[in-house]
Design a protein around this motif. Structure first.
Motif, mmCIF file in Angstrom:
data_model
loop_
_atom_site.group_PDB
_atom_site.id
_atom_site.type_symbol
_atom_site.label_atom_id
_atom_site.label_comp_id
_atom_site.label_asym_id
_atom_site.label_seq_id
_atom_site.Cartn_x
_atom_site.Cartn_y
_atom_site.Cartn_z
ATOM 1 N N ALA B 9 0.812 -1.226 0.000
ATOM 2 C CA ALA B 9 0.000 0.000 0.000
ATOM 3 C C ALA B 9 0.840 1.269 0.000
ATOM 4 O O ALA B 9 0.297 2.356 -0.132
ATOM 5 N N VAL B 10 2.161 1.146 0.174
ATOM 6 C CA VAL B 10 2.980 2.366 0.198
ATOM 7 C C VAL B 10 3.832 2.482 -1.068
ATOM 8 O O VAL B 10 4.178 1.480 -1.691
ATOM 9 N N GLU B 11 4.106 3.712 -1.395
ATOM 10 C CA GLU B 11 4.957 4.030 -2.532
ATOM 11 C C GLU B 11 6.067 4.940 -2.045
ATOM 12 O O GLU B 11 5.933 5.567 -0.992
ATOM 13 N N VAL B 12 7.116 5.039 -2.840
ATOM 14 C CA VAL B 12 8.140 6.046 -2.551
ATOM 15 C C VAL B 12 7.446 7.407 -2.590
ATOM 16 O O VAL B 12 6.719 7.705 -3.532
ATOM 17 N N GLY B 13 7.634 8.191 -1.536
ATOM 18 C CA GLY B 13 6.962 9.489 -1.455
ATOM 19 C C GLY B 13 5.762 9.496 -0.528
ATOM 20 O O GLY B 13 5.274 10.567 -0.159
ATOM 21 N N THR B 14 5.265 8.302 -0.156
ATOM 22 C CA THR B 14 4.151 8.241 0.798
ATOM 23 C C THR B 14 4.542 8.983 2.071
ATOM 24 O O THR B 14 5.595 8.719 2.650
ATOM 25 N N GLU B 15 3.681 9.928 2.485
ATOM 26 C CA GLU B 15 3.990 10.720 3.680
ATOM 27 C C GLU B 15 3.381 10.091 4.919
ATOM 28 O O GLU B 15 2.258 9.599 4.888
ATOM 29 N N LEU B 16 4.142 10.128 6.007
ATOM 30 C CA LEU B 16 3.648 9.661 7.296
ATOM 31 C C LEU B 16 2.975 10.844 7.987
ATOM 32 O O LEU B 16 3.392 11.991 7.778
ATOM 33 N N GLY B 107 7.807 12.719 8.075
ATOM 34 C CA GLY B 107 8.536 11.595 7.495
ATOM 35 C C GLY B 107 7.892 11.146 6.209
ATOM 36 O O GLY B 107 6.697 11.354 5.992
ATOM 37 N N LYS B 108 8.712 10.568 5.341
ATOM 38 C CA LYS B 108 8.135 9.984 4.128
ATOM 39 C C LYS B 108 8.929 8.752 3.704
ATOM 40 O O LYS B 108 10.113 8.593 4.053
ATOM 41 N N VAL B 109 8.257 7.904 2.974
ATOM 42 C CA VAL B 109 8.905 6.693 2.481
ATOM 43 C C VAL B 109 9.883 7.111 1.387
ATOM 44 O O VAL B 109 9.498 7.710 0.381
ATOM 45 N N ALA B 110 11.166 6.800 1.609
ATOM 46 C CA ALA B 110 12.203 7.227 0.671
ATOM 47 C C ALA B 110 12.591 6.110 -0.285
ATOM 48 O O ALA B 110 13.085 6.371 -1.383
ATOM 49 N N VAL B 120 10.915 -0.984 4.104
ATOM 50 C CA VAL B 120 11.009 0.331 3.465
ATOM 51 C C VAL B 120 11.930 1.213 4.303
ATOM 52 O O VAL B 120 12.123 0.964 5.487
ATOM 53 N N ARG B 121 12.497 2.215 3.640
ATOM 54 C CA ARG B 121 13.267 3.207 4.392
ATOM 55 C C ARG B 121 12.429 4.468 4.507
ATOM 56 O O ARG B 121 11.909 4.974 3.507
ATOM 57 N N MET B 136 20.299 13.068 8.523
ATOM 58 C CA MET B 136 20.361 11.638 8.170
ATOM 59 C C MET B 136 19.453 10.798 9.069
ATOM 60 O O MET B 136 19.818 9.691 9.457
ATOM 61 N N ALA B 137 18.300 11.329 9.405
ATOM 62 C CA ALA B 137 17.382 10.616 10.298
ATOM 63 C C ALA B 137 16.586 9.614 9.466
ATOM 64 O O ALA B 137 15.727 9.999 8.669
ATOM 65 N N ARG B 138 16.923 8.355 9.625
ATOM 66 C CA ARG B 138 16.355 7.316 8.764
ATOM 67 C C ARG B 138 15.984 6.095 9.588
ATOM 68 O O ARG B 138 16.722 5.711 10.492
ATOM 69 N N ALA B 139 14.867 5.496 9.213
ATOM 70 C CA ALA B 139 14.487 4.230 9.840
ATOM 71 C C ALA B 139 14.157 3.216 8.754
ATOM 72 O O ALA B 139 13.581 3.576 7.729
ATOM 73 N N VAL B 140 14.559 1.990 8.981
ATOM 74 C CA VAL B 140 14.149 0.883 8.125
ATOM 75 C C VAL B 140 13.047 0.126 8.873
ATOM 76 O O VAL B 140 13.220 -0.218 10.041
ATOM 77 N N VAL B 141 11.917 -0.047 8.199
ATOM 78 C CA VAL B 141 10.742 -0.601 8.859
ATOM 79 C C VAL B 141 10.223 -1.795 8.055
ATOM 80 O O VAL B 141 10.161 -1.739 6.827
ATOM 81 N N ARG B 142 9.856 -2.850 8.770
ATOM 82 C CA ARG B 142 9.298 -4.039 8.128
ATOM 83 C C ARG B 142 7.774 -3.920 8.144
ATOM 84 O O ARG B 142 7.174 -3.871 9.204
ATOM 85 N N LEU B 143 7.184 -3.865 6.970
ATOM 86 C CA LEU B 143 5.735 -3.694 6.869
ATOM 87 C C LEU B 143 5.024 -5.032 6.681
ATOM 88 O O LEU B 143 5.656 -6.063 6.451
ATOM 89 N N ALA B 144 3.712 -4.984 6.765
ATOM 90 C CA ALA B 144 2.897 -6.204 6.650
ATOM 91 C C ALA B 144 2.805 -6.621 5.175
ATOM 92 O O ALA B 144 2.891 -5.782 4.293
#
Lengths: 150, 144
Positions: B9-16, B107-110, B120-121, B136-144
């Motif tokens: 459901a997410v794309e690069v650019g998806t905003e949190l 934040g946004k999906v990069a 996703v990052r 350089m504030a980045r998180a790697v997250v495991r999605l469903a």
């Protein structure tokens, strides 16, 4: 004075186990204004697939930074802690820290650099549980600012 | 791990959803106690000024803890965070008044990193008083 680059790769003995308590997690969560029930409610944590309440992602820093104190206070290394600031921080998780964990930290000097009179030291803290399984790695970059002239 | 956001459901650019986190002197005292970091630059104005700071500043680790809440609130399960890193670029200055300071985080999906691992990052931006306080504030997250 520049730090001795021959210390790169030096590993310090593992710390005594730190037992993660659920009330300590709650206290930390409250201090950062968190209300995610995964930190305080066992049933909510279990519903997410965790065996018990988990700690917020940065909670483990208190443990790894204390362990890094071995490096910082190493008289042979000679880091001037009064001039140290925290440059970068990174965590890589195998799993979240949780209540009941007994965690040990093994600190290693990953890199030493000197830039414009500043000493920069990277310390890697490998965190393992009682079974010896990896939980999280903390990478801490400390910058000891150059002493002022005169 | 049970993330409530689907990788598909997410794309690069998806905003949190962005969030703002207030921080007062009382917040810093509470964080000092909970974290065990009692460095006086985080509660003693006189000391902070003596070492060349404009005023008392927030713990960098406090700012780091707040910023990732944008990620954990979005994903639901904080255990879905696989990596998280920041650079401390500017201090969050906390005046001794009723309002204190505000840390504003977006934040946004990069990048979508791995279709099998469903990771996703997320790139985070943290601002206070108009200045970027984390780099350089980045998180790697495991999605469903």
């Amino acid at each position: 004075m520049a730090l001795d680059p021959s210390y790169v790769g030096r590993t310090y003995p593992p710390t005594d186990p730190y037992e993660v308590g659920r009330e300590k997690i709650r206290e930390f969560a409250e201090a950062i204004g968190e209300s995610n029930p995964a930190y305080t409610d066992t049933e909510a944590a279990k519903a997410l697939g965790h065996p018990d309440v988990i700690a917020p992602p940065t909670f483990v820093f208190a443990i790894t930074f204390k362990a890094a104190g071995q490096v910082i206070a190493d008289p042979q290394l000679g880091l001037d802690f009064s001039r140290v600031v925290h440059g970068d921080q990174k965590f890589s998780y195998t799993r979240p820290v949780r209540s009941g964990d007994r965690l040990t930290v093994t600190s290693t000097i990953e890199a030493i650099k000197s830039m414009a009179g500043n000493d920069i030291i990277d310390i890697r803290g490998e965190v393992h549980d009682e079974a010896g399984e990896h939980v999280v790695t903390a990478l801490t970059k400390l910058v000891a600012r150059a002493a002022e002239e005169g | 791990m049970t993330a409530k956001i689907s990788y598909d459901a997410v794309e690069v650019g998806t905003e949190l959803p962005a969030q703002s986190f207030p921080v007062s002197r009382a917040t810093l005292v509470q964080y000092a106690g909970a974290s065990g970091d009692f460095n006086p630059i985080h509660w003693n104005e006189k000391f902070a000024k003596e070492v060349g700071l404009p005023d008392v500043i927030a713990h960098g680790m406090f700012t780091m803890a707040e910023a990732v809440r944008v990620v954990t609130d979005w994903v639901g399960d904080p255990g879905a965070v696989a990596e998280y890193g920041v650079r401390f670029t500017k201090p969050v200055v906390v005046p001794n008044d009723e309002t204190g300071a505000l840390i504003e985080v977006s934040g946004k999906v990069a990048a979508k990193l791995d279709d099998d691992d469903r990771t996703v990052r997320v790139d985070l931006t943290a601002m206070s008083a108009g200045q970027k306080v984390l780099g350089m504030a980045r998180a790697v997250v495991r999605l469903a």
